[in-house]
Design a protein around this motif. Structure first.
Motif, PDB file in Angstrom:
ATOM      1  N   GLN A  33       0.652 -24.947   6.133  1.00  0.00           N
ATOM      2  CA  GLN A  33       0.816 -23.721   5.504  1.00  0.00           C
ATOM      3  C   GLN A  33       2.434 -24.006   6.668  1.00  0.00           C
ATOM      4  OE1 GLN A  33       0.648 -20.830   4.154  1.00  0.00           O
ATOM      5  NE2 GLN A  33       2.960 -20.607   4.748  1.00  0.00           N
ATOM      6  N   LEU A  34       2.426 -24.151   8.043  1.00  0.00           N
ATOM      7  CA  LEU A  34       3.963 -24.565   8.512  1.00  0.00           C
ATOM      8  C   LEU A  34       4.630 -25.873   8.125  1.00  0.00           C
ATOM      9  CD1 LEU A  34       4.825 -23.656  11.387  1.00  0.00           C
ATOM     10  CD2 LEU A  34       3.891 -25.744  12.400  1.00  0.00           C
ATOM     11  N   ALA A  35       3.956 -27.020   7.318  1.00  0.00           N
ATOM     12  CA  ALA A  35       4.816 -28.056   6.865  1.00  0.00           C
ATOM     13  C   ALA A  35       5.305 -26.959   5.437  1.00  0.00           C
ATOM     14  CB  ALA A  35       4.100 -28.566   6.574  1.00  0.00           C
ATOM     15  N   SER A  36       4.913 -26.084   4.864  1.00  0.00           N
ATOM     16  CA  SER A  36       4.979 -25.740   3.645  1.00  0.00           C
ATOM     17  C   SER A  36       6.407 -25.144   4.071  1.00  0.00           C
ATOM     18  CB  SER A  36       3.933 -25.544   2.772  1.00  0.00           C
ATOM     19  OG  SER A  36       4.101 -23.488   3.473  1.00  0.00           O
ATOM     20  N   GLN A  37       6.652 -24.458   4.915  1.00  0.00           N
ATOM     21  CA  GLN A  37       7.979 -23.804   4.987  1.00  0.00           C
ATOM     22  C   GLN A  37       8.883 -24.267   6.250  1.00  0.00           C
ATOM     23  OE1 GLN A  37       4.473 -20.009   6.435  1.00  0.00           O
ATOM     24  NE2 GLN A  37       7.354 -19.466   6.418  1.00  0.00           N
ATOM     25  N   SER A  45       2.460 -13.894  13.888  1.00  0.00           N
ATOM     26  CA  SER A  45       2.143 -14.894  13.217  1.00  0.00           C
ATOM     27  C   SER A  45       1.353 -16.127  14.633  1.00  0.00           C
ATOM     28  CB  SER A  45       2.971 -15.977  12.209  1.00  0.00           C
ATOM     29  OG  SER A  45       3.136 -14.537  10.852  1.00  0.00           O
ATOM     30  N   LEU A  46       2.306 -16.389  14.632  1.00  0.00           N
ATOM     31  CA  LEU A  46       2.186 -16.848  16.457  1.00  0.00           C
ATOM     32  C   LEU A  46       2.198 -16.464  17.847  1.00  0.00           C
ATOM     33  CD1 LEU A  46       1.344 -20.351  16.482  1.00  0.00           C
ATOM     34  CD2 LEU A  46       4.174 -20.245  16.885  1.00  0.00           C
ATOM     35  N   VAL A  47       1.555 -16.973  18.817  1.00  0.00           N
ATOM     36  CA  VAL A  47       1.920 -16.625  19.952  1.00  0.00           C
ATOM     37  C   VAL A  47       2.187 -17.831  20.662  1.00  0.00           C
ATOM     38  CG1 VAL A  47       0.576 -15.858  22.156  1.00  0.00           C
ATOM     39  CG2 VAL A  47       0.405 -14.270  19.912  1.00  0.00           C
ATOM     40  N   ILE A  66      14.276 -20.568  25.651  1.00  0.00           N
ATOM     41  CA  ILE A  66      14.278 -19.249  24.374  1.00  0.00           C
ATOM     42  C   ILE A  66      14.746 -20.623  23.394  1.00  0.00           C
ATOM     43  CG2 ILE A  66      16.288 -18.584  24.412  1.00  0.00           C
ATOM     44  CD1 ILE A  66      15.792 -16.041  23.197  1.00  0.00           C
ATOM     45  N   LYS A  67      15.588 -21.108  23.359  1.00  0.00           N
ATOM     46  CA  LYS A  67      16.486 -22.383  22.140  1.00  0.00           C
ATOM     47  C   LYS A  67      15.198 -22.751  20.884  1.00  0.00           C
ATOM     48  CE  LYS A  67      20.009 -23.761  24.769  1.00  0.00           C
ATOM     49  NZ  LYS A  67      20.868 -24.450  25.371  1.00  0.00           N
ATOM     50  N   LYS A  68      13.932 -23.591  21.992  1.00  0.00           N
ATOM     51  CA  LYS A  68      12.948 -23.715  21.107  1.00  0.00           C
ATOM     52  C   LYS A  68      12.165 -22.759  20.461  1.00  0.00           C
ATOM     53  CE  LYS A  68      12.222 -26.524  25.435  1.00  0.00           C
ATOM     54  NZ  LYS A  68      11.537 -26.901  26.129  1.00  0.00           N
ATOM     55  N   VAL A  69      11.373 -21.710  20.557  1.00  0.00           N
ATOM     56  CA  VAL A  69      11.849 -20.581  19.867  1.00  0.00           C
ATOM     57  C   VAL A  69      12.274 -20.630  18.871  1.00  0.00           C
ATOM     58  CG1 VAL A  69      10.382 -18.394  20.212  1.00  0.00           C
ATOM     59  CG2 VAL A  69      10.488 -19.660  21.774  1.00  0.00           C
ATOM     60  N   LEU A 115      11.931 -22.935  16.078  1.00  0.00           N
ATOM     61  CA  LEU A 115      10.929 -22.878  15.310  1.00  0.00           C
ATOM     62  C   LEU A 115      11.151 -21.385  14.560  1.00  0.00           C
ATOM     63  CD1 LEU A 115       8.527 -23.508  14.663  1.00  0.00           C
ATOM     64  CD2 LEU A 115       7.243 -22.773  16.785  1.00  0.00           C
ATOM     65  N   ALA A 116      11.623 -20.338  14.789  1.00  0.00           N
ATOM     66  CA  ALA A 116      11.160 -19.476  13.943  1.00  0.00           C
ATOM     67  C   ALA A 116      12.645 -19.087  12.642  1.00  0.00           C
ATOM     68  CB  ALA A 116      11.870 -17.681  15.157  1.00  0.00           C
ATOM     69  N   ASP A 117      13.662 -19.788  13.817  1.00  0.00           N
ATOM     70  CA  ASP A 117      14.398 -20.101  12.215  1.00  0.00           C
ATOM     71  C   ASP A 117      14.158 -20.609  11.120  1.00  0.00           C
ATOM     72  OD1 ASP A 117      16.361 -18.007  14.027  1.00  0.00           O
ATOM     73  OD2 ASP A 117      17.889 -19.738  14.308  1.00  0.00           O
ATOM     74  N   SER A 118      13.463 -22.349  11.356  1.00  0.00           N
ATOM     75  CA  SER A 118      12.944 -23.002  10.070  1.00  0.00           C
ATOM     76  C   SER A 118      11.737 -22.019   9.248  1.00  0.00           C
ATOM     77  CB  SER A 118      11.989 -23.769  10.837  1.00  0.00           C
ATOM     78  OG  SER A 118      10.959 -24.003  11.648  1.00  0.00           O
ATOM     79  N   LEU A 119      11.251 -21.282  10.374  1.00  0.00           N
ATOM     80  CA  LEU A 119      10.355 -19.608   9.767  1.00  0.00           C
ATOM     81  C   LEU A 119      10.398 -19.462   8.968  1.00  0.00           C
ATOM     82  CD1 LEU A 119       6.865 -21.020  12.028  1.00  0.00           C
ATOM     83  CD2 LEU A 119       7.591 -22.045  10.003  1.00  0.00           C
ATOM     84  N   LYS A 120      12.161 -18.375   9.172  1.00  0.00           N
ATOM     85  CA  LYS A 120      12.668 -17.628   8.400  1.00  0.00           C
ATOM     86  C   LYS A 120      11.621 -16.411   9.247  1.00  0.00           C
ATOM     87  CE  LYS A 120      14.638 -19.048   4.788  1.00  0.00           C
ATOM     88  NZ  LYS A 120      14.383 -20.729   5.259  1.00  0.00           N
ATOM     89  N   SER A 121      11.095 -16.409  10.537  1.00  0.00           N
ATOM     90  CA  SER A 121      10.613 -15.242  11.353  1.00  0.00           C
ATOM     91  C   SER A 121      11.376 -14.450  12.223  1.00  0.00           C
ATOM     92  CB  SER A 121       9.286 -16.437  12.025  1.00  0.00           C
ATOM     93  OG  SER A 121       8.382 -17.173  11.085  1.00  0.00           O
ATOM     94  N   LYS A 122      10.415 -13.728  12.450  1.00  0.00           N
ATOM     95  CA  LYS A 122      11.424 -12.713  13.825  1.00  0.00           C
ATOM     96  C   LYS A 122      10.472 -13.112  15.312  1.00  0.00           C
ATOM     97  CE  LYS A 122      12.510  -9.019  10.970  1.00  0.00           C
ATOM     98  NZ  LYS A 122      12.545  -7.520  10.288  1.00  0.00           N
ATOM     99  N   ILE A 123      11.278 -12.487  16.018  1.00  0.00           N
ATOM    100  CA  ILE A 123      10.731 -13.113  17.461  1.00  0.00           C
ATOM    101  C   ILE A 123      10.452 -11.869  18.031  1.00  0.00           C
ATOM    102  CG2 ILE A 123      10.711 -13.960  19.828  1.00  0.00           C
ATOM    103  CD1 ILE A 123      12.991 -16.154  18.069  1.00  0.00           C
ATOM    104  N   THR A 124       9.512 -11.391  19.081  1.00  0.00           N
ATOM    105  CA  THR A 124       9.413 -10.454  19.642  1.00  0.00           C
ATOM    106  C   THR A 124       8.849 -11.058  20.738  1.00  0.00           C
ATOM    107  OG1 THR A 124       8.324  -8.561  18.081  1.00  0.00           O
ATOM    108  CG2 THR A 124       8.103  -8.521  20.518  1.00  0.00           C
ATOM    109  N   ILE A 125      10.124 -10.603  21.643  1.00  0.00           N
ATOM    110  CA  ILE A 125      10.259 -10.905  23.645  1.00  0.00           C
ATOM    111  C   ILE A 125       9.228 -10.277  24.423  1.00  0.00           C
ATOM    112  CG2 ILE A 125      10.877 -12.703  25.517  1.00  0.00           C
ATOM    113  CD1 ILE A 125      13.131 -13.302  23.144  1.00  0.00           C
ATOM    114  N   LEU A 126       8.113 -10.339  25.351  1.00  0.00           N
ATOM    115  CA  LEU A 126       7.241  -9.579  25.824  1.00  0.00           C
ATOM    116  C   LEU A 126       7.446 -10.065  27.263  1.00  0.00           C
ATOM    117  CD1 LEU A 126       4.118  -9.013  24.051  1.00  0.00           C
ATOM    118  CD2 LEU A 126       5.936  -7.692  23.978  1.00  0.00           C
ATOM    119  N   HIS A 127       8.463  -9.369  27.971  1.00  0.00           N
ATOM    120  CA  HIS A 127       7.939  -9.613  29.536  1.00  0.00           C
ATOM    121  C   HIS A 127       6.847  -8.188  30.101  1.00  0.00           C
ATOM    122  CE1 HIS A 127       9.469 -10.835  33.541  1.00  0.00           C
ATOM    123  NE2 HIS A 127      10.103  -9.835  34.460  1.00  0.00           N
TER     124      HIS A 127
END
Length: 284
Positions: free
Chosen positions: A23-27, A243-245, A172-175, A178-190
């Protein structure tokens, strides 16, 4: 093209990691390397060692065909687009098998960007992940996808990143990559206690202003002193349903034992349908 090493022992649980990786590779543009290592005990004398070598060649050939057929079958069933992948099997000899070490050595050899491994059950770290995944979690220097046995294949749409904000610029650069490659949103919890949230208000606000966008959201949450921070993470993951933590962690057993233990008064365990991506935290 980034590369993900996907481990399998042909078990039903390990198929979850295969489906997740597909699934990851398909996106995005990842190449998958599906890998199986089989243990063969060393024979006690030179004659048997020669025989062992011949036996190992046969074992590899059998497992190679088995792995290729398995991957073809799962990919066909997934109904995903074509992906780039290869299959590789090895036989490990010795009085004891350390699959985790073999996986880490192989990942370094092929210059994998990620390792993907499945879990086995529920409970403490050894029961939840199994011995191989537990060792990879605690020792791997390569980022690790950990796929739960109850994972259901679906398109990636959101990532939950639990952060202590200490190394936000580098992490955050690493996150985001990945998110950009998957066209995903990011919720950052602190999470922190109320007094510290007020004390660090300027720092936290600056981090949010720097990175917050239409696809990146910050949520600063007050810790309830009755519960551990890990309980709060589990609780919010159940609500957010990402979708991912993503976690950046100091790799030690106590931290993971606390993260996945069931809280005695809440009957709340970690949502085992959500895959994890574990990065090793940068040492100070």
């Amino acid at each position: 093209m980034k590369k993900i090493l996907v481990t399998t022992d042909f078990s039903a649980n390990s198929k979850k990691a295969i489906r997740f990786a597909m699934q990851l590779a398909s996106q995005n543009n990842y190449k998958l390397v599906f890998y199986n290592v089989t243990y063969v005990a060393i024979r006690p004398n030179a004659w048997d060692t020669v025989y062992s070598g011949s036996s190992n060649t046969s074992e590899i050939s059998i497992n190679q065909e088995k792995l290729e057929n398995l991957i073809t079958k799962i990919h066909r069933e997934s109904k995903l687009a074509e992906i780039s992948y290869e299959c590789d099997c090895e036989v490990a000899e010795g009085p004891f098998l350390n699959v985790g070490n073999h996986i880490m050595e192989y990942a370094e050899k092929i210059k994998a960007n990620y390792i993907c491994v499945s879990t086995t059950g529920s409970g403490t770290i050894s029961k939840l992940f199994g011995s191989t995944a537990s060792e990879l979690i605690l020792k791997s220097t390569i980022p690790l996808f950990v796929i739960p046995k109850n994972y259901i294949q679906k398109e990636f749409s959101s990532i939950c990143y639990a952060s202590d904000i200490e190394n936000i610029d580098s992490e955050i650069k690493k996150v985001v990559e990945l998110a950009d490659s998957l066209k995903s949103k990011i919720t950052i919890l602190h999470y922190d206690y109320d007094s510290y949230l007020k004390l660090d208000k300027e720092k936290l606000n600056n981090a949010a202003k720097k990175y917050e966008s239409e696809k990146i959201f910050f949520e600063y949450k007050k810790l309830n002193p009755k519960y551990t921070i890990n309980y709060h993470i589990r609780k919010d993951v159940l609500l957010i349903k990402p979708s991912l933590v993503v976690l950046f962690t100091k790799q030690n057993r106590n931290w993971f034992d606390r993260l996945f233990e069931t809280h005695h008064s809440s009957n709340m365990s970690f949502n085992t349908k959500v895959p994890l991506l574990i990065f090793r935290k940068k040492e100070k």
